[in-house]
Design a protein around this motif. Structure first.
Motif, mmCIF file in Angstrom:
data_model
loop_
_atom_site.group_PDB
_atom_site.id
_atom_site.type_symbol
_atom_site.label_atom_id
_atom_site.label_comp_id
_atom_site.label_asym_id
_atom_site.label_seq_id
_atom_site.Cartn_x
_atom_site.Cartn_y
_atom_site.Cartn_z
ATOM 1 N N ARG A 137 0.794 -1.237 0.051
ATOM 2 C CA ARG A 137 0.007 0.053 0.044
ATOM 3 C C ARG A 137 0.809 1.168 -0.016
ATOM 4 O O ARG A 137 0.306 2.517 -0.717
ATOM 5 C CB ARG A 137 -0.812 -0.094 1.251
ATOM 6 N N THR A 138 2.038 1.237 0.609
ATOM 7 C CA THR A 138 2.683 2.283 0.695
ATOM 8 C C THR A 138 3.469 2.811 -0.504
ATOM 9 O O THR A 138 3.929 3.928 -0.770
ATOM 10 C CB THR A 138 3.864 2.350 1.649
ATOM 11 N N ARG A 191 1.700 2.248 -3.812
ATOM 12 C CA ARG A 191 0.717 2.279 -4.696
ATOM 13 C C ARG A 191 0.531 3.787 -5.123
ATOM 14 O O ARG A 191 0.267 3.868 -6.306
ATOM 15 C CB ARG A 191 -0.567 1.809 -4.142
ATOM 16 N N THR A 192 0.849 4.596 -4.393
ATOM 17 C CA THR A 192 0.695 6.121 -4.854
ATOM 18 C C THR A 192 1.868 6.369 -5.805
ATOM 19 O O THR A 192 1.645 7.137 -6.887
ATOM 20 C CB THR A 192 0.467 7.214 -3.869
ATOM 21 N N PRO A 203 -8.847 -7.477 -6.484
ATOM 22 C CA PRO A 203 -7.993 -7.503 -5.209
ATOM 23 C C PRO A 203 -7.779 -8.876 -4.735
ATOM 24 O O PRO A 203 -6.550 -8.929 -4.008
ATOM 25 C CB PRO A 203 -8.842 -6.605 -4.072
ATOM 26 N N GLU A 252 -7.374 -0.533 -5.493
ATOM 27 C CA GLU A 252 -7.156 -1.553 -5.065
ATOM 28 C C GLU A 252 -6.928 -2.562 -6.168
ATOM 29 O O GLU A 252 -6.516 -3.784 -6.051
ATOM 30 C CB GLU A 252 -8.121 -2.453 -4.191
#
Length: 261
Positions: A177-178, A180-181, A247, A243
């Protein structure tokens, strides 16, 4: 025992019906995108030909960027490398092709079908619009690059849009998640960068690039809608675009012969 068998049978029939509707929707989405692309392209060409502000924007951007390209040969060589090697349509389509093969290996049949149809539909629709519109590429003195075929829409811009969207929407579930941006930033910058290189190298008008971006987004949106409709039919929860399309891809380990999503 009989009850469990009946429940499994009901679930299997529901999944098969959802699969059939998914196939129809996926092909239908590609057809709708193809039908919509032709008038879209024709309308934009008419606007470009008769609306003064857009014509001036196209010619002004081409003239200024061409001047920079002539004055800075090293910069121009970098642009050619990015356009013809890193962001070349063949390179991006190969990446999507390898991704599709991997999805087939994972038995993620529907996601593989979505990836393949989105990539192929994007390429065919871009070619169709080019053939119908027949817009000439910029003609500049001392050109720094050349490209064959017609100009509208930009195939590089459209392929980059569809390809990076496919890669993102499939692979995001496997990215922490860290990160994905950062992945989204890389994809957006790459798509914008492709368009810039095509205009800066003098092989496309600015409106060609915008047309390629918009058509690429239309294709991805329509086929992604078909995939999301399958998820609803199959009883899966709605997937947040952040996601990825599927997912559950990182969690599922289909048994041999199973029809993974």
């Amino acid at each position: 025992m009989a009850t469990r068998v009946a429940v499994r049978s009901l679930r299997e029939r529901r999944r098969q019906a959802a699969d059939r509707r998914f196939g129809v929707r996926l092909l239908g989405s590609a057809a709708v995108a193809a039908i919509a692309a032709v008038p879209f392209g024709l309308i934009l060409v008419l606007v470009e030909g008769q609306w003064g502000p857009l014509r001036r924007l196209d010619s002004g951007a081409a003239r200024r960027l061409h001047g920079l390209a002539l004055d800075h040969p090293a910069w121009t060589s970098t642009l050619r490398f990015l356009s013809d090697r890193v962001w070349d349509p063949l390179t991006l389509r190969t990446a999507v092709g390898l991704l599709t093969v991997w999805l087939l290996y994972r038995r993620a049949w529907r996601l593989a079908a979505w990836s393949a149809v989105t990539a192929v539909a994007g390429g065919l629709i871009g070619l169709l619009v080019k053939t119908v519109v027949e817009r000439a590429r910029p003609s500049l003195e001392d050109p720094v690059a050349r490209a064959p075929g017609f100009s509208f829409p930009s195939g590089h811009a459209m392929t980059a849009t569809t390809s990076f969207a496919i890669l993102l929407l499939v692979l995001l579930p496997m990215v922490p998640r860290t990160w994905r941006t950062l992945c989204w930033y890389v994809a957006v910058i790459s798509v914008l960068g492709v368009g810039f290189t095509r205009v800066a190298l003098g092989v496309h008008w600015f409106s060609d690039v915008v047309g390629g971006w918009l058509l690429g987004l239309a294709v991805v949106a329509l086929t992604a809608w078909a995939f999301e409709a399958w998820r609803a039919d199959a009883g899966r929860v709605h997937a947040d675009i952040g996601e990825g399309l599927e997912p559950e891809l990182t969690d599922e380990r289909p048994e041999p012969g199973a029809s993974g999503g």
